[in-house]
Design a protein around this motif. Structure first.
Motif, mmCIF file in Angstrom:
data_model
loop_
_atom_site.group_PDB
_atom_site.id
_atom_site.type_symbol
_atom_site.label_atom_id
_atom_site.label_comp_id
_atom_site.label_asym_id
_atom_site.label_seq_id
_atom_site.Cartn_x
_atom_site.Cartn_y
_atom_site.Cartn_z
ATOM 1 N N SER A 343 0.820 -1.212 0.000
ATOM 2 C CA SER A 343 0.000 0.000 0.000
ATOM 3 C C SER A 343 0.851 1.258 0.000
ATOM 4 O O SER A 343 0.530 2.241 -0.691
ATOM 5 C CB SER A 343 -0.941 -0.005 1.216
ATOM 6 O OG SER A 343 -1.822 -1.115 1.179
ATOM 7 N N LYS A 346 2.207 1.679 -3.561
ATOM 8 C CA LYS A 346 1.184 2.169 -4.483
ATOM 9 C C LYS A 346 0.941 3.662 -4.273
ATOM 10 O O LYS A 346 0.787 4.421 -5.233
ATOM 11 C CB LYS A 346 -0.121 1.386 -4.275
ATOM 12 C CG LYS A 346 -0.103 -0.027 -4.843
ATOM 13 C CD LYS A 346 -1.454 -0.706 -4.714
ATOM 14 C CE LYS A 346 -2.476 -0.087 -5.639
ATOM 15 N NZ LYS A 346 -3.773 -0.826 -5.601
ATOM 16 N N LYS A 347 0.909 4.069 -3.009
ATOM 17 C CA LYS A 347 0.705 5.485 -2.707
ATOM 18 C C LYS A 347 1.866 6.330 -3.242
ATOM 19 O O LYS A 347 1.656 7.399 -3.834
ATOM 20 C CB LYS A 347 0.569 5.686 -1.201
ATOM 21 C CG LYS A 347 0.283 7.117 -0.790
ATOM 22 C CD LYS A 347 0.111 7.244 0.717
ATOM 23 C CE LYS A 347 -0.167 8.683 1.118
ATOM 24 N NZ LYS A 347 -0.345 8.813 2.594
ATOM 25 N N LEU A 349 3.810 5.648 -5.758
ATOM 26 C CA LEU A 349 3.740 5.686 -7.219
ATOM 27 C C LEU A 349 2.666 6.662 -7.700
ATOM 28 O O LEU A 349 2.844 7.352 -8.697
ATOM 29 C CB LEU A 349 3.467 4.299 -7.764
ATOM 30 C CG LEU A 349 4.650 3.326 -7.745
ATOM 31 C CD1 LEU A 349 4.203 1.932 -8.164
ATOM 32 C CD2 LEU A 349 5.767 3.826 -8.653
ATOM 33 N N ARG A 350 1.539 6.715 -6.985
ATOM 34 C CA ARG A 350 0.489 7.663 -7.338
ATOM 35 C C ARG A 350 0.972 9.099 -7.170
ATOM 36 O O ARG A 350 0.717 9.976 -8.010
ATOM 37 C CB ARG A 350 -0.762 7.419 -6.486
ATOM 38 C CG ARG A 350 -1.557 6.192 -6.903
ATOM 39 C CD ARG A 350 -2.956 6.235 -6.314
ATOM 40 N NE ARG A 350 -2.929 6.289 -4.859
ATOM 41 C CZ ARG A 350 -2.971 5.232 -4.067
ATOM 42 N NH1 ARG A 350 -2.985 4.020 -4.597
ATOM 43 N NH2 ARG A 350 -2.954 5.372 -2.756
ATOM 44 N N LEU A 351 1.666 9.372 -6.077
ATOM 45 C CA LEU A 351 2.183 10.723 -5.836
ATOM 46 C C LEU A 351 3.215 11.098 -6.900
ATOM 47 O O LEU A 351 3.258 12.227 -7.379
ATOM 48 C CB LEU A 351 2.832 10.789 -4.444
ATOM 49 C CG LEU A 351 1.849 10.725 -3.255
ATOM 50 C CD1 LEU A 351 2.623 10.650 -1.947
ATOM 51 C CD2 LEU A 351 0.931 11.943 -3.255
ATOM 52 N N GLN A 352 4.035 10.119 -7.266
ATOM 53 C CA GLN A 352 5.039 10.358 -8.314
ATOM 54 C C GLN A 352 4.378 10.673 -9.642
ATOM 55 O O GLN A 352 4.808 11.573 -10.372
ATOM 56 C CB GLN A 352 5.946 9.129 -8.440
ATOM 57 C CG GLN A 352 7.091 9.316 -9.429
ATOM 58 C CD GLN A 352 7.970 8.075 -9.493
ATOM 59 O OE1 GLN A 352 7.681 7.060 -8.876
ATOM 60 N NE2 GLN A 352 9.018 8.140 -10.269
ATOM 61 N N ALA A 353 3.305 9.950 -9.952
ATOM 62 C CA ALA A 353 2.594 10.174 -11.215
ATOM 63 C C ALA A 353 1.897 11.513 -11.244
ATOM 64 O O ALA A 353 1.754 12.138 -12.299
ATOM 65 C CB ALA A 353 1.580 9.060 -11.432
ATOM 66 N N ASP A 354 1.470 12.017 -10.068
ATOM 67 C CA ASP A 354 0.757 13.287 -9.994
ATOM 68 C C ASP A 354 1.688 14.495 -9.958
ATOM 69 O O ASP A 354 1.238 15.628 -10.079
ATOM 70 C CB ASP A 354 -0.149 13.314 -8.743
ATOM 71 C CG ASP A 354 -1.302 12.313 -8.866
ATOM 72 O OD1 ASP A 354 -1.607 11.908 -9.999
ATOM 73 O OD2 ASP A 354 -1.860 11.930 -7.819
#
Length: 356
Positions: A343, A346-347, A349-354
């Motif tokens: 988890s 995943k968090k 990676l989401r922050l990196q993508a944003d």
């Protein structure tokens, strides 16, 4: 996803599990929803491909067959069990205040452990088996043992539930009566053959030495007569990989419509034993902390340390065993550890993508 959660880390954690007191062999398979993560590892005296007793994880298989029979309109979960079982089999199974409530018990109440029928698998029975007194427990024997006990509550009483293996032995008999075939034949039709499971079967031959032994504390348990007799209560043998195929199919609509999955999770009842955990209709929920009682792992434990769980919030699936009657906490701790790491990744990676 690029991940720290990889084969080497799982190998390390499985080695750590088998260094704990009384955990001599273990295997764990982990997958995510997308199957971009698919790992299996073992430790101690066990290989990743070894067969093992799944014990009460068998109850998820029973639920699958019953939901299929309902889809075929061959059973209604609200039906009284007397519709499918002869009177001489069930008479006197639930007697309170000089009244026999057995005919009022429904199929769903058996599945949800709300029937009030006593569990034949008492501390006395467990102690006898743990002492090495291997013996077969056929249906007549367990029903007679259940009749000697006092029911804990009336059938279907609100917020009342008690785990009872007697319930599932009766469900197995109901399935056989409806189909006119053995459990092995029925389960091959609805599950084993449909999913092409080659290593998964009901343990029926006491001479079969292929499943690895499990332990109670430091004692290696050799109970072939007992394990060959328990059927729908917990008699399936499988591997971590094949159990994963079943688990994913159970939750992804490959064995029955997803609407059925929602229905069997509508009502949860808390059980102290052999838990603590919650029980729905043929499925259980294991919270991972006191602060998340409404969440956690969905699936089933097996008495000998087997597990098959989905974690909806992370999308992770777990199957395997620690092959120890008292080993569930070791498995749960490792699953929680995996969930936290996954988890966090995943968090991140989401922050990196944003991030622009």
């Amino acid at each position: 996803m690029g991940t720290i959660l990889d084969q080497s880390l799982l190998d390390k954690w499985m080695t750590q599990i088998t260094k704990k007191k009384n955990i001599f062999r273990a295997v764990m398979c982990i997958e995510n929803q997308e199957q971009s993560l698919s790992l299996v590892s073992s430790g101690g005296e066990m290989e990743a491909e070894d067969r093992f007793f799944v014990a009460s994880v068998t109850k998820l298989f029973v639920t699958t067959v019953l939901l299929n029979l309902r889809a075929e309109q061959r059973i209604d979960l609200g039906d009284p069990i007397s519709k499918y079982l002869p009177q001489e089999t069930i008479a006197g199974l639930h007697t309170m205040d000089n009244r026999d409530y057995t005919k009022e018990i429904t199929v769903k109440q058996l599945m949800s452990n709300t029937s009030g029928i006593p569990d034949y698998f008492s501390q006395v029975v467990f102690a006898d088996l743990a002492a090495g007194n291997d013996q077969a427990w056929d249906l007549d024997k367990i029903l007679n043992a259940a009749r000697q006990q006092k029911p804990p509550f009336k059938p279907g009483q609100r917020r009342k539930a008690q785990y009872s293996d007697t319930n599932y032995r009766l469900l197995g008999h109901i399935i056989e009566n409806i189909k006119g075939e053995s459990l092995q034949t029925v389960f091959k039709e609805y599950i084993f053959d449909r999913l092409n499971l080659k290593q998964t079967y009901f343990y029926q031959n006491p001479e079969d030495k292929s499943p690895v032994s499990f332990y109670y504390k430091q004692k290696r348990m050799e109970l072939p007569l007992y394990m060959a007799s328990i059927g729908a209560e917990g008699g399936i043998v499988s591997t971590a990989k094949e159990l994963m195929i079943f688990l994913r199919s159970f939750f992804n609509g490959n064995l029955f419509p997803l609407s059925e999955l929602e229905e069997i999770q509508k009502q949860w009842n808390f059980l102290w034993a052999p838990g603590p955990f919650f029980y729905g209709t043929g499925i259980s929920r294991q919270p991972l902390s006191p602060f998340g009682l409404g969440r956690g792992l969905i699936g089933h434990w097996g008495q000998c340390g087997a597990f098959a769980f989905h974690h909806p919030e992370s999308g992770l699936y777990f199957t395997g065993t620690v092959n120890q009657v008292l080993g569930q906490s070791s498995a749960a701790t490792t699953m929680a550890r995996v969930i936290r790491l996954y988890s966090r990744e995943k968090k991140a990676l989401r922050l990196q993508a944003d991030t622009p």
